[in-house]
Scaffold this motif. Structure first.
Motif, PDB file in Angstrom:
ATOM      1  N   ASN A  89      70.489  67.510  62.674  1.00  0.00           N
ATOM      2  CA  ASN A  89      69.629  68.402  63.659  1.00  0.00           C
ATOM      3  C   ASN A  89      69.020  67.461  64.847  1.00  0.00           C
ATOM      4  N   ARG A  90      68.338  66.679  64.259  1.00  0.00           N
ATOM      5  CA  ARG A  90      67.712  65.516  65.454  1.00  0.00           C
ATOM      6  C   ARG A  90      68.641  64.437  65.312  1.00  0.00           C
ATOM      7  N   VAL A  91      68.831  63.921  66.640  1.00  0.00           N
ATOM      8  CA  VAL A  91      69.573  62.883  66.797  1.00  0.00           C
ATOM      9  C   VAL A  91      68.880  61.645  67.556  1.00  0.00           C
ATOM     10  N   TYR A 146      65.441  79.615  63.017  1.00  0.00           N
ATOM     11  CA  TYR A 146      66.339  78.594  62.379  1.00  0.00           C
ATOM     12  C   TYR A 146      65.347  77.308  62.172  1.00  0.00           C
ATOM     13  N   TYR A 147      64.516  76.965  63.076  1.00  0.00           N
ATOM     14  CA  TYR A 147      63.985  75.476  63.070  1.00  0.00           C
ATOM     15  C   TYR A 147      62.461  75.865  62.621  1.00  0.00           C
ATOM     16  N   GLU A 148      61.847  76.486  63.277  1.00  0.00           N
ATOM     17  CA  GLU A 148      60.324  76.613  62.857  1.00  0.00           C
ATOM     18  C   GLU A 148      60.371  77.565  61.531  1.00  0.00           C
ATOM     19  N   GLN A 172      73.995  65.923  57.628  1.00  0.00           N
ATOM     20  CA  GLN A 172      72.687  65.413  57.139  1.00  0.00           C
ATOM     21  C   GLN A 172      71.720  66.446  57.040  1.00  0.00           C
ATOM     22  N   ASP A 173      71.091  66.591  55.929  1.00  0.00           N
ATOM     23  CA  ASP A 173      69.620  67.068  55.885  1.00  0.00           C
ATOM     24  C   ASP A 173      69.843  68.548  55.735  1.00  0.00           C
ATOM     25  N   TYR A 174      68.523  69.155  55.384  1.00  0.00           N
ATOM     26  CA  TYR A 174      68.405  70.562  54.825  1.00  0.00           C
ATOM     27  C   TYR A 174      68.406  71.519  55.970  1.00  0.00           C
ATOM     28  N   HIS A 175      68.450  71.088  57.251  1.00  0.00           N
ATOM     29  CA  HIS A 175      68.726  72.154  58.240  1.00  0.00           C
ATOM     30  C   HIS A 175      70.251  72.865  58.398  1.00  0.00           C
ATOM     31  N   PHE A 176      71.133  72.040  57.432  1.00  0.00           N
ATOM     32  CA  PHE A 176      72.456  72.510  57.299  1.00  0.00           C
ATOM     33  C   PHE A 176      73.189  72.708  56.011  1.00  0.00           C
ATOM     34  N   ASP A 194      52.971  57.612  59.897  1.00  0.00           N
ATOM     35  CA  ASP A 194      53.553  58.875  59.253  1.00  0.00           C
ATOM     36  C   ASP A 194      53.775  59.892  60.558  1.00  0.00           C
ATOM     37  N   ARG A 195      54.595  60.917  60.204  1.00  0.00           N
ATOM     38  CA  ARG A 195      54.604  62.146  60.849  1.00  0.00           C
ATOM     39  C   ARG A 195      53.600  62.938  60.356  1.00  0.00           C
ATOM     40  N   LEU A 196      52.934  63.709  61.418  1.00  0.00           N
ATOM     41  CA  LEU A 196      51.706  64.315  61.036  1.00  0.00           C
ATOM     42  C   LEU A 196      52.206  65.362  60.094  1.00  0.00           C
ATOM     43  N   PRO A 227      52.650  63.632  66.094  1.00  0.00           N
ATOM     44  CA  PRO A 227      52.780  65.234  65.951  1.00  0.00           C
ATOM     45  C   PRO A 227      54.161  65.607  65.846  1.00  0.00           C
ATOM     46  N   SER A 228      54.424  66.549  64.857  1.00  0.00           N
ATOM     47  CA  SER A 228      55.908  67.136  64.884  1.00  0.00           C
ATOM     48  C   SER A 228      55.597  68.556  64.411  1.00  0.00           C
ATOM     49  N   ARG A 229      56.365  69.574  64.930  1.00  0.00           N
ATOM     50  CA  ARG A 229      56.447  70.800  64.436  1.00  0.00           C
ATOM     51  C   ARG A 229      55.184  71.443  64.585  1.00  0.00           C
ATOM     52  N   GLY A 230      54.432  71.393  65.594  1.00  0.00           N
ATOM     53  CA  GLY A 230      53.285  71.808  65.804  1.00  0.00           C
ATOM     54  C   GLY A 230      53.200  73.147  66.275  1.00  0.00           C
TER      55      GLY A 230
HETATM   56  C1  G6P Z   1      62.210  64.322  58.027  1.00  0.00           C
HETATM   57  C2  G6P Z   1      63.428  65.146  57.793  1.00  0.00           C
HETATM   58  C3  G6P Z   1      64.472  64.872  59.116  1.00  0.00           C
HETATM   59  C4  G6P Z   1      63.941  65.133  60.398  1.00  0.00           C
HETATM   60  C5  G6P Z   1      62.596  64.353  60.680  1.00  0.00           C
HETATM   61  C6  G6P Z   1      61.497  64.634  61.873  1.00  0.00           C
HETATM   62  O1  G6P Z   1      62.375  63.109  58.192  1.00  0.00           O
HETATM   63  O2  G6P Z   1      64.070  64.814  56.711  1.00  0.00           O
HETATM   64  O3  G6P Z   1      65.669  65.523  58.994  1.00  0.00           O
HETATM   65  O4  G6P Z   1      64.893  64.765  61.429  1.00  0.00           O
HETATM   66  O5  G6P Z   1      61.731  64.509  59.513  1.00  0.00           O
HETATM   67  O6  G6P Z   1      61.544  65.869  61.835  1.00  0.00           O
HETATM   68  P1  G6P Z   1      61.685  66.822  62.922  1.00  0.00           P
HETATM   69  O7  G6P Z   1      61.467  68.353  62.559  1.00  0.00           O
HETATM   70  O8  G6P Z   1      60.621  66.643  64.104  1.00  0.00           O
HETATM   71  O9  G6P Z   1      63.049  66.767  63.609  1.00  0.00           O
END
Ligand code: G6P
Length: 486
Positions: free
Chosen positions: A8-10, A78-80, A132-136, A264-266, A301-304
């Motif tokens: 999802n994120r690149v 999908y994302y949020e 990669q990862d749970y998005h897919f 960390d990510r928040l 901050p992430s996914r705010g």
């Molecule tokens: C975690 C997930 C990754 C994601 C990252 C950032 O590490 O496992 O898949 O890219 O968080 O999350 P975000 O929602 O900000 O893309």
């Protein structure tokens, strides 16, 4: 072989820019060198018809980066929605935070199907797809339904929890059956893989022999591939970063005081509240440590827009303010709290400046901050890693000071122990961890997975991924960062 990596994120090839999340930062250098095509979200959405995905392509090292605008009608769901309000909490064993509507699930499936259509463009007879990862989770099944017969692998960067937690995710059975369209599924730890085995056996009633499950979708190999880092490169970056202005200013501001660092990510999985409470407890029970050590907590901050994240942000900010108000002095701030991201080039210098690295998630797939903190240390005078035993990294970094992040008193005592640890013990612990990091790099992780994916179909080891023909790509165009958080 033509490798197509999907997430999802690149990330783009700019080492001096902040990056969010371990996945993108970890993949960037290896994908760049492999010549693979990396496909992911552009961070932007597109209104109107979402049947025809459009990928913008730019050069990325020896390969290319293809970013896709996701359909506006389904992005939120999908994302949020399903990915980050149902799957993410479940994967981190936070059943209490699972929220999902039928629409969210439909949007998640729509986006998986949309990305599958986008990938068709990169299909070649000798292609390998690595998702990669749970998005897919369902992307492999969507690709198969479009007629793709090439090997498709999946790696989960998060933990995989016990079946009782996964059963809290709506449509879990349908999703996990869809996952069995992958030829290879990789997990961070043995425990994650074992939990998946339990679900497959008990819920789907399928047999697993020698790590291979046979389902109506075919054969799927289940394997553990703990992700690593390029420890030598990170160590080199840290030696250079100490002269970076941000790092020099930090050092000057310390006036002989010791520093602990958290990065960390928040996110509620990271254990920020408990960590700050542990510092609070330490300063309360050991007043001699006031002024002697401060905490630099970077919380990106992430996914705010998701409620649980908004709440966490307020809760952490309030707690930091309370603790600073209680223990601080006119000329001393116990917790330096920053809500922004830093580039790896600067982070490596911040890690090297800190005598203690505190990585105390309640649950984490691997946690590459723990590995980066170790790699950044000065060999002659290394800092001490305080690490949650519930981070995947604890399996390898077992000479860190391992803590239970739910035990505030225990963490407070361990941080104090870290601060007073003699040099000989610090070096012994650090050398043992560094040996492990050097012995299992991100390059090996990448190569091992690609080889296993190739073998999952052919039984034959892979050749090096070939460099993708630039002429087969559309003209390069620069893309903006859109709504992506850095
Ligand atoms: C975690 C997930 C990754 C994601 C990252 C950032 O590490 O496992 O898949 O890219 O968080 O999350 P975000 O929602 O900000 O893309």
């Amino acid at each position: 072989m033509n490798l197509v990596v999907v997430s999802n994120r690149v990330a783009r090839g700019k080492a001096n820019e902040p990056m969010t999340g371990g996945l993108a930062a970890a993949l960037l250098p290896v994908v760049e060198n492999s010549g693979a095509i990396w496909v992911g979200s552009s961070g932007r959405v597109r209104e109107g018809s979402h049947k025809e995905p459009f990928a913008e392509i730019e050069a990325l090292g020896a390969g290319a980066l293809a970013t896709v605008d996701l359909p506006a009608a389904h992005y939120g769901g999908y994302y949020e929605g399903f990915a980050n309000s149902a799957l993410w909490p479940a994967l981190h064993s936070r059943s209490d935070l699972i929220r999902a509507s039928q629409e969210d699930y439909s949007s998640y499936r729509e986006v998986n199907a949309f990305i599958a259509r986008a990938l068709l463009r990169f299909r070649k007879p000798d292609a390998l797809f690595w998702v990669q990862d749970y998005h897919f989770l369902a992307l492999g099944a969507e690709l198969r339904d479009l007629g793709v017969r090439e090997p498709i692998g999946f790696f989960l960067h998060t933990p995989w929890p016990s079946s009782t937690v996964i059963e809290g995710v709506p449509h879990h059975r349908e999703l996990i059956e869809a996952m069995l369209a992958y030829d290879l599924i990789g997990f961070q730890t043995e425990a994650d893989c074992a939990n998946f085995h339990c679900y497959v056996r008990a819920e789907l009633g399928l047999e697993i022999h020698d790590g291979v499950v046979t389902s109506p979708r075919g054969r799927t190999r289940l394997t553990v591939f703990p992700i690593g880092i390029d420890a030598e490169k990170f160590a080199h970056a840290a030696t250079k970063a100490v002269s970076h202005p941000d790092v020099s200013r930090l050092r000057r501001s310390l006036n002989g005081e010791k520093l602990a660092i958290g990065v960390d990510r928040l996110d509620y999985s990271k254990g920020l509240i408990n960590r700050i409470k542990a510092f609070d407890r330490m300063w309360t029970t050991q007043p001699s440590l006031s002024r002697a050590v401060s905490l630099l907590q970077i919380a990106t901050p992430s996914r705010g827009s998701i409620e649980a994240y908004g709440q966490l942000q307020s809760e952490v900010a309030k707690l930091v303010s309370d603790v600073n108000g209680r223990h601080g002095e006119a000329d001393w701030t116990p917790i330096r709290y920053l809500n922004k991201g830093y580039s790896q080039a600067v982070l490596s210098g911040l890690y090297r400046t800190a005598q203690v690295g505190v990585v105390t998630p309640l649950h984490d797939g691997m946690n590459l901050v723990a590995k980066e903190y170790v790699a950044a240390q000065h060999p002659a005078d290394p800092g001490v890693l305080v690490l949650s035993k519930f981070a995947g990294a604890a399996n390898e970094l077992d000479t860190a000071l391992l803590v239970n992040p739910h035990d505030i008193d225990g963490m407070a005592r361990t941080i104090a122990t870290a601060l007073s640890m003699p040099l000989t013990e610090r070096r012994m612990r650090w050398e043992a961890m560094m040996t492990k990091l050097r012995g299992h790099t991100i390059q090996q992780w990448f190569g091992d997975f690609v080889e296993a994916l190739h073998e999952s179909r052919t039984g034959v080891p892979a050749t090096e991924p070939s460099i993708t023909e630039p002429s087969s790509l559309r003209p390069l165009r620069t893309v903006g960062s859109g709504s992506r958080i850095h």
